[in-house]
Write an enzyme that holds these catalytic residues in place. Structure first.
Site, PDB file in Angstrom:
ATOM      1  CB  ILE A 143      35.393  30.401  31.679  1.00  0.00           C
ATOM      2  CG1 ILE A 143      35.067  31.315  32.867  1.00  0.00           C
ATOM      3  CG2 ILE A 143      36.788  30.694  31.156  1.00  0.00           C
ATOM      4  CD1 ILE A 143      35.874  30.985  34.117  1.00  0.00           C
ATOM      5  CG  ASP A 144      30.918  32.663  33.618  1.00  0.00           C
ATOM      6  OD1 ASP A 144      31.590  31.884  34.332  1.00  0.00           O
ATOM      7  OD2 ASP A 144      30.868  33.886  33.801  1.00  0.00           O
ATOM      8  N   GLY A 189      31.061  30.641  38.318  1.00  0.00           N
ATOM      9  CA  GLY A 189      29.748  30.653  37.694  1.00  0.00           C
ATOM     10  C   GLY A 189      28.744  31.325  38.619  1.00  0.00           C
ATOM     11  CD  GLU A 245      31.689  32.549  41.250  1.00  0.00           C
ATOM     12  OE1 GLU A 245      32.223  33.240  42.119  1.00  0.00           O
ATOM     13  OE2 GLU A 245      31.885  32.719  40.023  1.00  0.00           O
ATOM     14  CG  LEU A 297      44.758  28.552  39.775  1.00  0.00           C
ATOM     15  CD1 LEU A 297      45.268  27.364  40.556  1.00  0.00           C
ATOM     16  CD2 LEU A 297      45.908  29.411  39.314  1.00  0.00           C
ATOM     17  CD  GLN A 298      37.174  28.306  37.984  1.00  0.00           C
ATOM     18  OE1 GLN A 298      36.220  27.599  37.733  1.00  0.00           O
ATOM     19  NE2 GLN A 298      37.397  28.788  39.195  1.00  0.00           N
TER      20      GLN A 298
END
Lengths: 414, 414
Positions: A143-144, A189, A245, A297-298
């Site tokens: 996801i990053d 991230g 983050e 959740l993301q």
């Protein structure tokens, strides 16, 4: 004929199972493999003999591929196992290659992030050293979105869609009171701001949230931040801030590490980045402020995935099989963007050494000068990746995902 | 003919706009009102003259009702304004009733929680005292589901569906590593555990998460909690715990209030309930533990609403208009459950004094003896409320909701 093996590693995404589905479908369609094995919990499954016969699963379970494409997290589980350098300790290598031999493995597909690509690199280097002909192929996911060479990574588009939609919903939620408020939304991230930047897509003709966006690529300056918030408050009642983050100060120290809090037991606890910004605002501005962490959740909200993302994850899985059948090894398959409008990508591959252990950052010129927003280039880049919605099947009021009880072999959750 | 007025109050839900849509549709269909006014920001709109002509909006905007039913948060905005006792200060009452007169208001519909029902009570009591014939009707809403008399409240079913689905997704997410871990999920509910209890619906044939559920209705005992977690860890690798933000100890003190943390500025900060349980586990058990706060997403995620909930919210809005036309006042409309299977509800009403300022708790017998799970009665109660999925329209990759720029009249977000 020979067999092939596939495993997953790193953190969950909602698209990693679609890549697994692509490998299975590709391997079956190719008719070049007798069996398709899945290694449970990454390479650990090989080490402790926990392999799953995916060809059998494919035959036994109706709609297996379709359900797999839409199920979040990792059907084969993950691991945090890191291979040692083989020149220092080749025992696990010998063990793994012994298993490859035992199961007649001709191709090994490893779906993961840059740490997993390091494993692909190490295993293929070892194979070459012992002159063993096995194709070892990496399939990107995170996801990053911080893998090099590939235009983007599977998992990113869906997470970006979730983040943008959530920011829109938070925009609605925060708009109800005619008083000033600040809401800080912390997004995943640690090193790169790709996912936080995607929050920009929440904006539409009436929603201007997030009003400020902070990425790790620009050094965070507390004074500038306070100024930014004040300026935004002059224009908007309810200011929404999207923050990675992983934002750091000019010395490269994580902001979250600069404000440890002490719990009642006297232990220092790292508070999150959002909480830190909340404290900074409370210290400096008289305004109602709160922070929200979207948290895991993301990366697991498969009920809201991007069909573009899921489709590409599947294609990359299939492409990995083709690449292996071409005889390549030590490569990671890649998405190559051909055009933005209409959006189209080709599938390619790259030497895994170009990816292993490296991080792709958001280009500085895709962030505005003052460092509190992204530019149109960023928007043009991310926008096509979030498009399209899959039909999510629900059962008894909740999403219908694939049974993962094979991941709990020793406990009651079987 | 006369006019009617509608307003919203309290916190957002994804169903409160469906009740507004029901009022508008009901008022239009009845042909008994010339105009339908919406008061922006609750009763405050009346005090500062911010009224919106909803009949006009209905005529001008195609699909207005359909979009409104699916848009989260509060189309008319909210307020935190509390009316004084009129015997002590009748100035705002005089002002409000003057406005009722000015706009020729024959019926006032107020959509909200138990504080809003207190406003309905006060306004209708005042109306009676000054002998003014106006129908003042409350329409329930709250994700907390803690209003008395009505079987359940609009907004709860959708939030319950979101919580259950999210817990399933967290179940998938936490299952990937073959090591012990504990994940604590903090769910909204200061006084009642209805929403946290709904997490039980995440369980299916392979997912046993949440393995432990703690509600405010049972005093939280730290020793028992540690014992519960240890027992769960014997059975499951990855233990997931659902906890209400409002759990209290035997003395009635919020658990979150018992472990204030100090920030670097030396200020005491209340940490959340989830964080507190995280500390307790870290102190007592050697295991990887983290806490997740679902936060405001559970009340604004309209992309995952329950069609049962949205449908009932709409019906209650329509029913409120009928009740007003029957000449009733000082009542709140209610849902009366007729049957669980097949599920059906009738619409009714009750004296608003039976609801104003009161809280409905989860019955003790719907929680297991030891206080770490809910019973089958709870499941039977909540299950029908989460069923059914609306078709969510997406625009440019994110949900297509109704423009709310009328809520920002003085700032640039117009």
């Amino acid at each position: 004929m020979k067999n092939c093996l596939v495993a997953q590693s790193g953190g969950p995404t909602v698209a990693i199972n679609a890549s697994l589905a692509g490998v299975i479908q590709g391997a079956i369609d190719s008719k070049q493999f007798d069996k398709i094995y899945g290694s449970l919990n990454g390479v650990q499954g090989l080490l402790n003999g926990r392999l799953m016969d995916l060809s059998q699963k494919f035959e036994d379970t109706p709609m297996f591929i379709e359900l797999l494409k839409k199920s979040p997290s990792m059907y084969l589980g993950s691991c945090r196992y890191q291979l040692p350098d083989y020149s220092e300790d080749d025992a696990p290598y010998a063990y793994i290659f012994n298993k490859f031999e035992q199961y007649d493995i001709d191709a090994f597909f490893y779906i993961g992030g840059n740490d997993s690509m390091d494993t692909v690199d190490k295993l293929s280097t070892y194979a070459k050293a012992i002159d063993r002909d096995i194709k070892i192929i990496g399939i990107p996911k995170t996801i990053d979105n911080d893998l090099c060479i590939t235009d983007h990574t599977p998992g990113y588009g869906s997470a970006a869609k979730y983040v943008a939609s959530t920011l829109l919903e938070i925009g609605h939620d925060t708009s109800i009171y005619p008083i000033n408020s600040v809401t800080i939304v912390e997004i995943m991230g640690r090193d790169a701001g790709w996912l936080t930047g995607a929050s920009v897509l929440a904006r539409n003709k009436y929603n201007f949230a997030p009003h400020l966006i902070y990425l790790p690529e620009v050094a965070f300056d507390e004074k500038q931040f306070i100024k930014d918030v004040r300026t935004a408050m002059d224009r908007y009642n309810n200011v929404v801030i999207a923050v990675s983050e992983g934002i750091k100060d000019a010395k490269g120290q994580y902001i979250s590490a600069t404000s440890a809090v002490e719990d009642t037991f006297g232990h220092s606890q790292l508070s999150g980045t959002g909480k830190c910004l909340e404290y900074i605002i409370k210290q400096n501005i008289q305004v109602k402020v709160r922070s929200v962490e979207i948290n895991i959740l993301q990366r697991c909200a498969a009920h809201m995935s991007s069909i573009t993302d899921i489709g590409e994850a599947f294609r990359l899985g299939r492409h990995a099989v083709e690449v292996a059948l071409q005889g390549k090894t030590a490569v990671m398959v890649t998405a190559i963007r051909k055009s933005n409008s209409p959006y189209s990508v080709d599938m390619g591959d790259t030497d895994v050494k170009n990816v292993a252990g490296l991080v792709k950052h958001v280009p500085r010129e895709w962030i505005n000068d003052v460092g509190n927003d992204v530019t149109q280039e960023f928007i043009d880049y991310v926008y096509p990746l979030i498009l399209g919605e899959p039909v999510v099947k629900y059962q008894r009021g909740i999403p219908d995902y694939l049974d993962i009880s094979h991941l709990f072999p020793n406990k009651i959750g079987e």
